[in-house]
Design a protein around this motif. Structure first.
Motif, PDB file in Angstrom:
ATOM      1  N   GLN A  27      35.742  16.083 -79.225  1.00 60.79           N
ATOM      2  CA  GLN A  27      34.381  15.561 -79.087  1.00 60.79           C
ATOM      3  C   GLN A  27      33.757  15.507 -80.469  1.00 60.79           C
ATOM      4  OE1 GLN A  27      31.486  18.069 -77.044  1.00 60.79           O
ATOM      5  NE2 GLN A  27      30.759  16.251 -75.962  1.00 60.79           N
ATOM      6  N   SER A  28      33.217  14.344 -80.813  1.00 61.63           N
ATOM      7  CA  SER A  28      32.644  14.172 -82.153  1.00 61.63           C
ATOM      8  C   SER A  28      31.678  13.006 -82.157  1.00 61.63           C
ATOM      9  CB  SER A  28      33.766  13.894 -83.162  1.00 61.63           C
ATOM     10  OG  SER A  28      33.236  13.422 -84.385  1.00 61.63           O
ATOM     11  N   PRO A  29      30.620  13.086 -82.975  1.00 63.00           N
ATOM     12  CA  PRO A  29      29.734  11.925 -83.117  1.00 63.00           C
ATOM     13  C   PRO A  29      30.440  10.730 -83.747  1.00 63.00           C
ATOM     14  CG  PRO A  29      29.112  13.693 -84.639  1.00 63.00           C
ATOM     15  CD  PRO A  29      30.138  14.252 -83.724  1.00 63.00           C
ATOM     16  N   LEU A  30      31.602  10.961 -84.382  1.00 66.21           N
ATOM     17  CA  LEU A  30      32.353   9.852 -84.966  1.00 66.21           C
ATOM     18  C   LEU A  30      33.045   8.998 -83.907  1.00 66.21           C
ATOM     19  CD1 LEU A  30      34.166  11.609 -87.985  1.00 66.21           C
ATOM     20  CD2 LEU A  30      32.046  10.270 -88.020  1.00 66.21           C
ATOM     21  N   ALA A  31      33.213   9.523 -82.697  1.00 71.93           N
ATOM     22  CA  ALA A  31      34.023   8.847 -81.677  1.00 71.93           C
ATOM     23  C   ALA A  31      33.559   7.417 -81.419  1.00 71.93           C
ATOM     24  CB  ALA A  31      34.019   9.651 -80.377  1.00 71.93           C
ATOM     25  N   GLN A  32      32.243   7.198 -81.406  1.00 72.51           N
ATOM     26  CA  GLN A  32      31.713   5.864 -81.105  1.00 72.51           C
ATOM     27  C   GLN A  32      31.988   4.859 -82.215  1.00 72.51           C
ATOM     28  OE1 GLN A  32      27.596   6.423 -80.108  1.00 72.51           O
ATOM     29  NE2 GLN A  32      28.059   7.427 -78.159  1.00 72.51           N
ATOM     30  N   GLU A  33      32.366   5.340 -83.405  1.00 67.99           N
ATOM     31  CA  GLU A  33      32.633   4.446 -84.534  1.00 67.99           C
ATOM     32  C   GLU A  33      34.126   4.216 -84.762  1.00 67.99           C
ATOM     33  OE1 GLU A  33      30.455   5.629 -88.051  1.00 67.99           O
ATOM     34  OE2 GLU A  33      29.062   6.787 -86.815  1.00 67.99           O
ATOM     35  N   LEU A  34      34.959   4.869 -83.980  1.00 72.12           N
ATOM     36  CA  LEU A  34      36.406   4.795 -84.194  1.00 72.12           C
ATOM     37  C   LEU A  34      37.028   3.651 -83.411  1.00 72.12           C
ATOM     38  CD1 LEU A  34      37.279   8.599 -83.947  1.00 72.12           C
ATOM     39  CD2 LEU A  34      36.795   7.251 -86.005  1.00 72.12           C
ATOM     40  N   LYS A  35      38.283   3.351 -83.755  1.00 73.69           N
ATOM     41  CA  LYS A  35      39.069   2.411 -82.983  1.00 73.69           C
ATOM     42  C   LYS A  35      40.489   2.956 -82.870  1.00 73.69           C
ATOM     43  CE  LYS A  35      39.970  -0.594 -86.978  1.00 73.69           C
ATOM     44  NZ  LYS A  35      41.404  -0.454 -87.109  1.00 73.69           N
ATOM     45  N   VAL A  36      41.177   2.531 -81.836  1.00 74.33           N
ATOM     46  CA  VAL A  36      42.566   2.945 -81.649  1.00 74.33           C
ATOM     47  C   VAL A  36      43.384   2.494 -82.857  1.00 74.33           C
ATOM     48  CG1 VAL A  36      44.628   2.625 -80.226  1.00 74.33           C
ATOM     49  CG2 VAL A  36      42.402   2.973 -79.144  1.00 74.33           C
ATOM     50  N   ASP A  37      44.306   3.323 -83.309  1.00 77.43           N
ATOM     51  CA  ASP A  37      45.168   3.118 -84.489  1.00 77.43           C
ATOM     52  C   ASP A  37      44.509   3.541 -85.784  1.00 77.43           C
ATOM     53  OD1 ASP A  37      47.311   2.240 -83.047  1.00 77.43           O
ATOM     54  OD2 ASP A  37      46.916   0.122 -83.366  1.00 77.43           O
ATOM     55  N   GLN A  38      43.258   4.009 -85.748  1.00 77.54           N
ATOM     56  CA  GLN A  38      42.588   4.461 -86.961  1.00 77.54           C
ATOM     57  C   GLN A  38      43.073   5.862 -87.323  1.00 77.54           C
ATOM     58  OE1 GLN A  38      38.379   3.933 -86.744  1.00 77.54           O
ATOM     59  NE2 GLN A  38      37.977   4.820 -88.749  1.00 77.54           N
ATOM     60  N   SER A  39      43.126   6.153 -88.624  1.00 85.41           N
ATOM     61  CA  SER A  39      43.573   7.461 -89.100  1.00 85.41           C
ATOM     62  C   SER A  39      42.389   8.337 -89.476  1.00 85.41           C
ATOM     63  CB  SER A  39      44.480   7.304 -90.319  1.00 85.41           C
ATOM     64  OG  SER A  39      45.668   6.637 -89.975  1.00 85.41           O
ATOM     65  N   LEU A  40      42.471   9.609 -89.082  1.00 88.50           N
ATOM     66  CA  LEU A  40      41.490  10.614 -89.466  1.00 88.50           C
ATOM     67  C   LEU A  40      42.235  11.871 -89.884  1.00 88.50           C
ATOM     68  CD1 LEU A  40      39.966   9.083 -86.876  1.00 88.50           C
ATOM     69  CD2 LEU A  40      38.343  10.903 -87.263  1.00 88.50           C
ATOM     70  N   ALA A  41      41.619  12.632 -90.785  1.00 84.55           N
ATOM     71  CA  ALA A  41      42.171  13.935 -91.155  1.00 84.55           C
ATOM     72  C   ALA A  41      41.537  14.994 -90.255  1.00 84.55           C
ATOM     73  CB  ALA A  41      41.888  14.245 -92.615  1.00 84.55           C
TER      74      ALA A  41
END
Length: 198
Positions: A27-41
């Motif tokens: 759960q993160s406030p970033l979730a709404q800005e992400l897309k499938v296949d995106q990389s995060l650390a």
């Protein structure tokens, strides 16, 4: 490619084993800005988004990643340091971080310096995994400057902002952390091995 500047912590809401893999929902406030296949650390480990929901997303850690990092220690409710990949043209506020963890280190001491903290860590020595005073190290994805450096040990100083906005506030003696050593230092060490190995 990352900088080691943590954007926000996330909270693990679900862990699901899939053969030798571990699916981690965060759960993160970033979730709404992400897309499938995106990389995060995640604690310094580069992982790919495989699914999205309203305020959560899921990534998959394979067995190799679980063996080399502390992600296998996660539980529901665990905090995770999060950073999205850097964009071309952005300021490099930390240092060059690949999101490829070299090994897990262990916290050996926490000093409260009344306004800052000094954290000491030990790690398994290896010719290409070195620290130097005033050099760079990544601890659970956080870009830091080495204060003291010894054989298989180092310390870092933490300001209040970093303490409050990363997992550092949770560390105690025995805490396991992901370490990524300075990329330039690793290349130099490898080149020197080439000259010194018969």
């Amino acid at each position: 490619m990352f900088t080691g500047i943590i954007e926000t912590p996330g909270i693990v809401t679900r862990l699901e084993k899939d053969q030798t893999n571990l699916n981690i929902t965060i759960q993160s406030p970033l979730a709404q800005e992400l897309k499938v296949d995106q990389s995060l650390a995640h604690n310094g480990v580069c992982l790919t988004v495989v699914s999205l929901a309203e305020d959560t997303y899921t990534v998959t850690a394979i067995e190799e990643t679980l063996q080399r990092s502390n992600l296998g220690d996660l539980k529901e409710g665990s905090a995770v340091n999060l950073e999205r990949a850097m964009t071309l043209g952005a300021r490099l506020d930390g240092h060059i971080v690949q999101g490829h963890v070299d090994q897990v280190g262990v916290c050996t001491e926490v000093e409260d310096l009344e306004g800052s903290w000094k954290f000491h860590f030990r790690y398994d020595m290896h010719p290409s995994r070195i620290t130097i005073e005033k050099g760079s190290i990544t601890v659970d994805g956080v870009s830091l400057t080495v204060v003291d450096s010894g054989p298989g040990t180092f310390s870092v100083a933490i300001i209040p902002y970093t303490y409050e906005h990363t997992r550092f506030r949770e560390y105690e003696v025995g805490s396991r952390v992901n370490l990524e050593f300075d990329m330039i230092g690793k290349y130099v060490a490898r080149l020197m091995q080439g000259y010194t190995t018969p």
